[in-house]
Scaffold this active site. Structure first.
Site, PDB file in Angstrom:
ATOM      1  N   HIS A 129      20.681 -15.444  26.771  1.00  0.00           N
ATOM      2  CA  HIS A 129      21.454 -14.437  26.040  1.00  0.00           C
ATOM      3  C   HIS A 129      22.885 -14.932  25.862  1.00  0.00           C
ATOM      4  O   HIS A 129      23.452 -15.487  26.804  1.00  0.00           O
ATOM      5  CB  HIS A 129      21.466 -13.115  26.811  1.00  0.00           C
ATOM      6  CG  HIS A 129      22.368 -12.093  26.205  1.00  0.00           C
ATOM      7  ND1 HIS A 129      22.042 -11.407  25.054  1.00  0.00           N
ATOM      8  CD2 HIS A 129      23.619 -11.682  26.557  1.00  0.00           C
ATOM      9  CE1 HIS A 129      23.044 -10.591  24.736  1.00  0.00           C
ATOM     10  NE2 HIS A 129      24.007 -10.744  25.637  1.00  0.00           N
TER      11      HIS A 129
ATOM     12  N   GLU B  29      11.328 -52.919  -1.706  1.00  0.00           N
ATOM     13  CA  GLU B  29      12.046 -51.694  -2.103  1.00  0.00           C
ATOM     14  C   GLU B  29      12.785 -51.952  -3.415  1.00  0.00           C
ATOM     15  O   GLU B  29      13.519 -52.925  -3.532  1.00  0.00           O
ATOM     16  CB  GLU B  29      13.024 -51.282  -0.995  1.00  0.00           C
ATOM     17  CG  GLU B  29      14.038 -50.220  -1.388  1.00  0.00           C
ATOM     18  CD  GLU B  29      13.425 -48.933  -1.951  1.00  0.00           C
ATOM     19  OE1 GLU B  29      12.553 -48.341  -1.307  1.00  0.00           O
ATOM     20  OE2 GLU B  29      13.836 -48.528  -3.082  1.00  0.00           O
TER      21      GLU B  29
ATOM     22  N   GLY C 271      15.839 -46.571   2.992  1.00  0.00           N
ATOM     23  CA  GLY C 271      16.012 -45.173   3.413  1.00  0.00           C
ATOM     24  C   GLY C 271      15.489 -44.173   2.392  1.00  0.00           C
ATOM     25  O   GLY C 271      15.326 -42.995   2.702  1.00  0.00           O
ATOM     26  N   GLY C 272      15.252 -44.636   1.161  1.00  0.00           N
ATOM     27  CA  GLY C 272      14.627 -43.790   0.151  1.00  0.00           C
ATOM     28  C   GLY C 272      15.420 -42.534  -0.171  1.00  0.00           C
ATOM     29  O   GLY C 272      16.653 -42.500  -0.064  1.00  0.00           O
ATOM     30  N   THR C 273      14.708 -41.499  -0.560  1.00  0.00           N
ATOM     31  CA  THR C 273      15.329 -40.255  -1.021  1.00  0.00           C
ATOM     32  C   THR C 273      16.154 -39.591   0.076  1.00  0.00           C
ATOM     33  O   THR C 273      17.282 -39.156  -0.158  1.00  0.00           O
ATOM     34  CB  THR C 273      14.231 -39.276  -1.498  1.00  0.00           C
ATOM     35  OG1 THR C 273      13.384 -39.947  -2.421  1.00  0.00           O
ATOM     36  CG2 THR C 273      14.834 -38.056  -2.150  1.00  0.00           C
ATOM     37  N   CYS C 274      15.611 -39.492   1.264  1.00  0.00           N
ATOM     38  CA  CYS C 274      16.269 -38.754   2.347  1.00  0.00           C
ATOM     39  C   CYS C 274      17.684 -39.270   2.567  1.00  0.00           C
ATOM     40  O   CYS C 274      18.647 -38.508   2.560  1.00  0.00           O
ATOM     41  CB  CYS C 274      15.444 -38.867   3.633  1.00  0.00           C
ATOM     42  SG  CYS C 274      16.276 -38.161   5.052  1.00  0.00           S
TER      43      CYS C 274
HETATM   44  C1  LIG Z   1      17.875 -32.890  -2.950  1.00  0.00           C
HETATM   45  C2  LIG Z   1      16.849 -33.102  -1.874  1.00  0.00           C
HETATM   46  C3  LIG Z   1      17.055 -32.558  -0.622  1.00  0.00           C
HETATM   47  C4  LIG Z   1      16.105 -32.757   0.375  1.00  0.00           C
HETATM   48  N1  LIG Z   1      16.329 -32.190   1.604  1.00  0.00           N
HETATM   49  C5  LIG Z   1      15.418 -32.349   2.569  1.00  0.00           C
HETATM   50  C6  LIG Z   1      15.636 -31.782   3.865  1.00  0.00           C
HETATM   51  O1  LIG Z   1      16.639 -31.144   4.123  1.00  0.00           O
HETATM   52  N2  LIG Z   1      14.701 -31.997   4.820  1.00  0.00           N
HETATM   53  C7  LIG Z   1      13.559 -32.718   4.557  1.00  0.00           C
HETATM   54  O2  LIG Z   1      12.743 -32.883   5.467  1.00  0.00           O
HETATM   55  N3  LIG Z   1      13.325 -33.253   3.351  1.00  0.00           N
HETATM   56  C8  LIG Z   1      14.230 -33.082   2.351  1.00  0.00           C
HETATM   57  N4  LIG Z   1      13.994 -33.656   1.130  1.00  0.00           N
HETATM   58  C9  LIG Z   1      12.740 -34.408   0.903  1.00  0.00           C
HETATM   59  C10 LIG Z   1      12.841 -35.812   1.506  1.00  0.00           C
HETATM   60  O3  LIG Z   1      13.979 -36.486   1.015  1.00  0.00           O
HETATM   61  C11 LIG Z   1      11.573 -36.625   1.231  1.00  0.00           C
HETATM   62  O4  LIG Z   1      10.473 -35.833   1.542  1.00  0.00           O
HETATM   63  C12 LIG Z   1      11.609 -37.863   2.120  1.00  0.00           C
HETATM   64  O5  LIG Z   1      12.593 -38.746   1.622  1.00  0.00           O
HETATM   65  C13 LIG Z   1      10.288 -38.552   2.341  1.00  0.00           C
HETATM   66  O6  LIG Z   1       9.977 -39.361   1.311  1.00  0.00           O
HETATM   67  P1  LIG Z   1       9.035 -40.650   1.379  1.00  0.00           P
HETATM   68  O7  LIG Z   1       9.033 -41.375   2.664  1.00  0.00           O
HETATM   69  O8  LIG Z   1       7.734 -40.198   0.881  1.00  0.00           O
HETATM   70  O9  LIG Z   1       9.720 -41.578   0.290  1.00  0.00           O
HETATM   71  P2  LIG Z   1      11.162 -41.654  -0.284  1.00  0.00           P
HETATM   72  O10 LIG Z   1      12.173 -41.310   0.739  1.00  0.00           O
HETATM   73  O11 LIG Z   1      11.192 -40.901  -1.556  1.00  0.00           O
HETATM   74  O12 LIG Z   1      11.275 -43.213  -0.571  1.00  0.00           O
HETATM   75  C14 LIG Z   1      10.453 -43.892  -1.460  1.00  0.00           C
HETATM   76  C15 LIG Z   1      11.058 -45.228  -1.778  1.00  0.00           C
HETATM   77  O13 LIG Z   1      10.160 -45.999  -2.526  1.00  0.00           O
HETATM   78  C16 LIG Z   1      10.863 -46.732  -3.507  1.00  0.00           C
HETATM   79  N5  LIG Z   1       9.919 -47.091  -4.552  1.00  0.00           N
HETATM   80  C17 LIG Z   1       9.242 -46.274  -5.379  1.00  0.00           C
HETATM   81  N6  LIG Z   1       8.380 -46.978  -6.148  1.00  0.00           N
HETATM   82  C18 LIG Z   1       8.516 -48.269  -5.798  1.00  0.00           C
HETATM   83  C19 LIG Z   1       7.912 -49.467  -6.222  1.00  0.00           C
HETATM   84  N7  LIG Z   1       6.941 -49.465  -7.143  1.00  0.00           N
HETATM   85  N8  LIG Z   1       8.300 -50.634  -5.663  1.00  0.00           N
HETATM   86  C20 LIG Z   1       9.268 -50.642  -4.720  1.00  0.00           C
HETATM   87  N9  LIG Z   1       9.878 -49.528  -4.270  1.00  0.00           N
HETATM   88  C21 LIG Z   1       9.501 -48.355  -4.795  1.00  0.00           C
HETATM   89  C22 LIG Z   1      11.976 -45.787  -3.931  1.00  0.00           C
HETATM   90  O14 LIG Z   1      13.051 -46.504  -4.506  1.00  0.00           O
HETATM   91  C23 LIG Z   1      12.339 -45.130  -2.599  1.00  0.00           C
HETATM   92  O15 LIG Z   1      13.364 -45.832  -1.952  1.00  0.00           O
HETATM   93  C24 LIG Z   1      14.933 -33.507   0.115  1.00  0.00           C
HETATM   94  C25 LIG Z   1      14.739 -34.082  -1.147  1.00  0.00           C
HETATM   95  C26 LIG Z   1      15.679 -33.881  -2.127  1.00  0.00           C
HETATM   96  C27 LIG Z   1      15.455 -34.494  -3.473  1.00  0.00           C
END
Ligand SMILES: Cc1cc2nc3c(=O)[nH]c(=O)nc-3n(C[C@H](O)[C@H](O)[C@H](O)COP(=O)(O)OP(=O)(O)OC[C@H]3O[C@@H](n4cnc5c(N)ncnc54)[C@H](O)[C@@H]3O)c2cc1C
Length: 454
Positions: free
Chosen positions: A436, A33, A38-41
């Site tokens: 209800h 990572e 935990g990524g974006t979520c």
């Molecule tokens: C503002 C916002 C609000 C959101 N609200 C919701 C919601 O309410 N409900 C919902 O279901 N979804 C929501 N989402 C979408 C949701 O966050 C994503 O769909 C979710 O995180 C799934 O993503 P993922 O598992 O594909 O990867 P991500 O969660 O995006 O994680 C990918 C990870 O890979 C890492 N990475 C990337 N490239 C490399 C590399 N080359 N080497 C090592 N690491 C790397 C990144 O750093 C990141 O940690 C929202 C998104 C945003 C931006």
């Protein structure tokens, strides 16, 4: 060189769970990572934004309190430090929870580094070669920035950087009137900012049916948000402390600009071409029904495969791959019925086809709608914005889709999600006895009101 049974690139909402399952079964796995577990979520998406939405709702409820006979002396104040502190705590607690969990898994190695393919079964991270017969890509997506004149020269915000914003914008101009833009627009309006949404399409949330988009526009306009649709000719210019946003309708002076015009996959710096992994024209990794790429032994999960843009779709990708690889199942991506929510307040819960999509499919369809103003629970709560809508197939009697825009819409929609996944014919729902007073109790009425549309 280090050898593993499996390597995971990106710790989003799919890979880490599969990695943990494999590690719990004693397989040697590496989770690579480049930023935060935990990524974006967890770090810049669902969790912080929904925490901020909750603060914004508290402000809105406090301001509307007198409508309910609750009198609050003086103006409702917002402390952005506390607001952001809450969101940060929710994120950090979740991230630490993942760290603790993975620390306890002996055969999992977490490597904080950018991962990049150098061969189909080999990646490089922190200068070290990692080799495995199975590699799972879960690299997610990032905000996509359009090429508008002057935009690169002004200090614009994205959905990631706005979460860190310490001050309250005087005037926030949101470029893009879709899901992410709408959530931030309403949230910041409720925090006290002047807000303008600039959308190039004819409707907000333009993937939805027009009646749903119109109701969304009514909701945000009622809170004093200015909406400009069909905006063309956008350009940006720094002017002292402000940013001038020019469109076909004139120039708006913004203190802050949020660019919320979609997301693009993080696949351009992964060395995919070296591994021979194919992507589509937008950079999404092409996968088959089992989420396998064109290269045997490499899978792509989550937003980077373009088959979902949500935490639950990413997690479902994990479930599909785990079931097939570890449990001998034959689960398919194509079995997934799409569902999602838009977290403005009141929220929109959505599943399956829109009416527009259902019509375009050539089926003979039935549609039923009801305004929230005719739903007892909404009237009692004094929150009557929005509408509920169900679309069904006249021949198969299957529900094709639904949109519940209104209080509890994100929860009530699950009755329909469950019915669709169970392939329950719609007449069955007419005879259930819901509780209800709830929003869900209207589902049998909506079903009874289904009518053919031409
Ligand atoms: C503002 C916002 C609000 C959101 N609200 C919701 C919601 O309410 N409900 C919902 O279901 N979804 C929501 N989402 C979408 C949701 O966050 C994503 O769909 C979710 O995180 C799934 O993503 P993922 O598992 O594909 O990867 P991500 O969660 O995006 O994680 C990918 C990870 O890979 C890492 N990475 C990337 N490239 C490399 C590399 N080359 N080497 C090592 N690491 C790397 C990144 O750093 C990141 O940690 C929202 C998104 C945003 C931006």
């Amino acid at each position: 060189m280090s050898e593993f049974d499996a390597i995971f690139i990106g710790a989003g909402q799919a890979g880490p769970f599969l990695a943990a399952r494999m590690a719990s079964a004693g397989r040697k796995v590496a989770l690579v990572e480049r930023k935060y577990l935990g990524g974006t979520c967890v770090n810049a998406g669902c969790m912080p934004t929904k925490t901020l939405v909750a603060s914004a709702r508290a402000a809105h409820v406090a301001r509307s309190a007198s409508n309910y006979g609750v009198l609050i002396a003086g103006e409702v104040g917002i402390d952005m430090k506390i607001v952001h502190g809450r969101a940060e705590k929710v994120t950090l607690d979740a991230r630490r929870g993942l760290e603790t969990w993975f620390d306890g898994l002996d055969s999992m190695t977490v490597i904080y580094a950018q991962g990049r393919f150098v061969e189909p079964n080999t990646i490089v991270a922190n200068g070290e070669r990692l080799v495995a017969p199975q590699i799972f890509i879960n690299v997610g997506a990032r905000p996509s920035i359009p090429d508008y004149p002057g935009l690169a020269d002004v200090p614009y915000l994205t959905s990631t950087s706005i979460i860190q914003l310490a001050e309250l914008p005087r005037h926030l101009v949101v470029i893009g009137g879709s899901y992410i833009g709408l959530e931030f627009a309403q949230m910041y309006r409720r925090f006290g900012a002047q807000v303008t949404i600039v959308e190039r399409g004819p409707y907000l949330a333009s993937r939805e049916d027009e009646d749903i988009s119109d109701a969304i526009a009514d909701i945000v306009r009622a809170e004093g948000i200015t909406v400009q649709t069909q905006a063309t000719g956008l350009s940006f210019r720094k002017a002292a402390d402000d940013i001038e946003v020019t469109t076909n309708e004139g120039t708006i002076t913004a203190s802050h600009v949020l660019v919320a015009t979609g997301r693009r996959p993080n696949t351009d710096d992964l060395g995919l071409e070296t591994a021979g992994v194919k992507t589509d024209a937008k950079g999404f990794i092409i996968v088959d029904d089992s989420l396998s790429t064109n290269i045997p032994g490499i899978w792509a999960l989550g937003d980077c495969n373009g088959h979902g843009a949500f935490t639950h779709t990413s997690y479902n990708d994990f479930e599909i791959v785990a079931a097939n690889l570890l449990d001998g199942a034959d689960r398919k991506l194509s079995d997934r019925i799409p569902a999602y929510a838009l977290y403005i307040d009141p929220p929109l819960g959505r599943v399956g086809l829109t009416e527009r999509q259902a019509r375009a499919s050539g089926r003979s369809i039935l549609v039923s709608t009801r305004p929230m103003a005719r739903i007892g629970r909404a009237v009692e709560k004094g929150e009557t914005q929005g509408l509920m809508k169900i679309v069904a197939d006249a021949e198969t009697q299957q529900i094709l889709g639904a949109a519940f825009l209104g209080i509890e819409g994100d929860e009530a929609i699950h009755g329909i999600i469950d019915a669709m996944n169970a392939r329950t014919p719609y007449p069955t729902l007419q005879w259930s006895v819901p509780i209800h007073p709830t929003v869900s109790e209207i589902v049998p009425t909506l079903i009874a009101d289904l009518r053919a549309v031409s």
